[in-house]
Design a protein around this motif. Structure first.
Motif, mmCIF file in Angstrom:
data_model
loop_
_atom_site.group_PDB
_atom_site.id
_atom_site.type_symbol
_atom_site.label_atom_id
_atom_site.label_comp_id
_atom_site.label_asym_id
_atom_site.label_seq_id
_atom_site.Cartn_x
_atom_site.Cartn_y
_atom_site.Cartn_z
ATOM 1 N N ARG A 1 -7.399 -7.372 -4.003
ATOM 2 C CA ARG A 1 -6.561 -7.365 -2.793
ATOM 3 C C ARG A 1 -6.425 -8.764 -2.185
ATOM 4 N NH1 ARG A 1 -4.849 -3.166 0.334
ATOM 5 N NH2 ARG A 1 -4.304 -3.579 2.512
ATOM 6 N N GLU A 2 -7.541 -9.491 -2.119
ATOM 7 C CA GLU A 2 -7.497 -10.817 -1.518
ATOM 8 C C GLU A 2 -6.674 -11.784 -2.367
ATOM 9 O OE1 GLU A 2 -11.470 -12.075 -0.839
ATOM 10 O OE2 GLU A 2 -11.903 -10.508 0.635
ATOM 11 N N ASN B 1 -2.091 0.427 -8.396
ATOM 12 C CA ASN B 1 -1.932 0.573 -6.945
ATOM 13 C C ASN B 1 -2.836 1.713 -6.492
ATOM 14 O OD1 ASN B 1 -1.078 0.565 -4.342
ATOM 15 N ND2 ASN B 1 1.095 0.835 -4.770
ATOM 16 N N TYR B 2 -4.038 1.361 -6.039
ATOM 17 C CA TYR B 2 -5.079 2.349 -5.744
ATOM 18 C C TYR B 2 -5.462 2.322 -4.266
ATOM 19 C CZ TYR B 2 -6.415 3.473 -10.616
ATOM 20 O OH TYR B 2 -6.441 3.919 -11.910
ATOM 21 N N THR B 3 -6.048 3.420 -3.827
ATOM 22 C CA THR B 3 -6.691 3.433 -2.515
ATOM 23 C C THR B 3 -8.198 3.265 -2.667
ATOM 24 O OG1 THR B 3 -6.782 5.848 -2.630
ATOM 25 C CG2 THR B 3 -4.913 4.867 -1.444
ATOM 26 N N GLY B 4 -8.739 3.651 -3.830
ATOM 27 C CA GLY B 4 -10.168 3.485 -4.108
ATOM 28 C C GLY B 4 -10.408 2.295 -5.015
ATOM 29 N N SER B 5 -11.641 2.101 -5.427
ATOM 30 C CA SER B 5 -11.985 0.978 -6.295
ATOM 31 C C SER B 5 -11.508 1.225 -7.723
ATOM 32 C CB SER B 5 -13.502 0.756 -6.300
ATOM 33 O OG SER B 5 -13.952 0.396 -5.013
ATOM 34 N N VAL B 6 -11.135 0.128 -8.394
ATOM 35 C CA VAL B 6 -10.653 0.196 -9.779
ATOM 36 C C VAL B 6 -11.849 0.044 -10.711
ATOM 37 C CG1 VAL B 6 -9.128 -0.841 -11.501
ATOM 38 C CG2 VAL B 6 -8.448 -0.776 -9.089
ATOM 39 N N GLY B 7 -11.986 0.960 -11.661
ATOM 40 C CA GLY B 7 -13.147 0.947 -12.543
ATOM 41 C C GLY B 7 -12.882 0.389 -13.923
ATOM 42 N N ASP C 1 0.823 -1.215 0.000
ATOM 43 C CA ASP C 1 0.000 0.000 0.000
ATOM 44 C C ASP C 1 0.859 1.267 0.000
ATOM 45 O OD1 ASP C 1 -2.270 -1.531 0.042
ATOM 46 O OD2 ASP C 1 -2.547 -1.414 2.213
ATOM 47 N N ALA C 2 2.046 1.164 0.584
ATOM 48 C CA ALA C 2 2.916 2.336 0.677
ATOM 49 C C ALA C 2 3.725 2.587 -0.598
ATOM 50 C CB ALA C 2 3.868 2.177 1.861
ATOM 51 N N MET C 3 3.687 1.648 -1.551
ATOM 52 C CA MET C 3 4.450 1.798 -2.794
ATOM 53 C C MET C 3 3.793 2.814 -3.715
ATOM 54 S SD MET C 3 5.226 -2.200 -3.716
ATOM 55 C CE MET C 3 6.178 -3.276 -2.623
ATOM 56 N N ASP C 4 4.615 3.468 -4.554
ATOM 57 C CA ASP C 4 4.033 4.275 -5.618
ATOM 58 C C ASP C 4 3.822 3.375 -6.843
ATOM 59 O OD1 ASP C 4 6.467 4.010 -7.057
ATOM 60 O OD2 ASP C 4 7.256 5.895 -6.278
ATOM 61 N N GLY C 5 3.316 3.968 -7.940
ATOM 62 C CA GLY C 5 2.975 3.158 -9.106
ATOM 63 C C GLY C 5 4.153 2.399 -9.685
#
Length: 389
Positions: A363-364, A312-318, A262-266
């Motif tokens: 994520r899972e 690498n997102y914090t929200g949902s991928v569309g 989660d802490a990584m950038d793209g």
């Protein structure tokens, strides 16, 4: 003969799926046409004589059997001629997962017609001389199912060939260590591979009549269940040993957790995915960071190429990520496309991916890849420790 259940996708030597039907095994030699797909199309009930009673059998069986044999021979000959490239390429490129009810009509154009890929494919085959499909429209679906099953078995055979050892238990262990719980659905494929390639182990006896006679299993159900129990024992031992190794060799400084991801950038996320896929056995190639046409990296294994879109997102991928993967697959001519994220997908993205055949790793699922990656680190650490012992 070996069959794949269209309901649960497990493989079996029985003519009725033991899992979908519980412990009830059908005494009939008929394959339930809507439930089981044989590896050999000649085992479909369409080509087997169906009893019509003692007197009618006596008067007409010989003639009808001869007609069925002629039909079977014609179908098998044309299927063999057209399997490559037509059938095989169609199952790999079609966007349809099942046939529509309108597919069984009269072939050809119709007023204001809307045509499915299967209808058009049937017309291609008819024009190539496969005219039996005009009178037997349901036959096409069955041949496509068999083609897909053959493709699955071909890939399975290539993988299993690397795991054959001198003994049965060590062969099963080598296979299960890599395949995981898929042994529960693929054990019949395992036994079929042994039989087809004349690989013999003590205690396994195959019925030689199974390949020519419908209703005779290659391996009796009790023997098959005993093999399944052996696989479960081996799998349980593998899990216990892995946990022991993790506890013994755990080094928190080397392990990758989802919080680190989660802490990584793209760019870091893409670089880490390279490590992940290399560690679990893929050949990996990164793309240039500009003009990548929606591709972040390419992976290949067993002759198949897959393009991956990393998010690498914090929200949902569309939808956009899935559309990028679809475009990259077409642009680069890859066999498969995948989107990997540390987050989750919107319903629209899932629907589009299902329609387009794009694999989604959320994520899972990514956590499963992390577990495999960390397990490989343990194995490497343990091997190095053994070398210096």
């Amino acid at each position: 003969m070996i069959y794949q259940c269209n309901g649960c996708s497990r493989t079996t030597f029985e003519t009725s799926c033991p899992w979908c039907n519980g412990t009830q095994v059908s005494p009939s030699s008929e394959v339930q046409s809507q439930r089981l797909t044989p590896l050999d199309p000649s085992f479909y009930p369409d080509f087997q004589y169906q009893s019509k009673g003692l007197i009618k059998d006596f008067l007409g069986k010989k003639k009808e059997q001869a007609q069925l044999n002629d039909l079977l021979n014609n179908v098998l000959r044309k299927y063999a001629e057209l399997k490559q490239p037509y059938f095989t390429n169609f199952i790999h490129t079609t966007r349809e997962t099942s046939s529509a009810s309108g597919d069984v009509g009269v072939p050809g154009p119709r007023l204001d017609g809307v045509y499915t890929e299967r209808e058009l494919f049937r017309e291609v085959l008819i024009r190539k001389g496969f005219d039996e499909l005009e009178g037997l429209p349901a036959l096409l679906d069955k041949l496509l199912l068999t083609t897909a099953f053959n493709s699955v078995y071909l890939g399975f055979s290539r993988e299993l060939s690397r795991h054959i050892k001198p003994g049965l238990s060590e062969t099963l262990r080598s296979w299960i260590e890599e395949a995981g719980t898929t042994f529960r659905s693929d054990l019949a494929l395992f036994y079929f591979y042994l039989w087809e390639n004349d690989v013999s182990f003590p205690g396994i006896q195959f019925n030689p009549q199974a390949n020519t006679t419908a209703g005779i299993p290659l391996l009796p159900l009790p023997a098959f269940r005993a093999g399944l129990n052996l696989c479960e024992t081996i799998y349980f031992d593998i899990l216990v040993e892995r946990l022991g190794n993790q506890l013994e060799h755990f080094n928190p400084n080397q392990f990758i957790t989802m919080y680190l991801v989660d802490a990584m950038d793209g760019f870091q996320f893409e670089a880490f995915l390279v490590e992940i896929f290399q560690t679990i056995g893929f050949d990996v190639k990164e793309t240039k960071k500009t003009a990548d046409q929606g591709a972040d990296l390419f992976v290949s294994r067993f002759g198949k190429n897959m393009v991956i879109q990393a998010k690498n997102y914090t929200g949902s991928v569309g939808n956009a990520a899935v559309q990028q993967a679809i475009s990259a697959k077409a642009f680069y001519g890859c066999d498969e496309a995948m989107v990997v994220t540390n987050s989750y997908y919107t319903k629209a993205a899932k629907d589009l991916a299902t329609t387009a055949g794009v694999r989604l790793v959320d994520r899972e699922a990514l956590q499963g890849y992390l577990d495999d990656y960390n397990q490989k680190l343990i194995e490497v650490f343990q091997a190095e420790a053994d070398e210096h012992a």
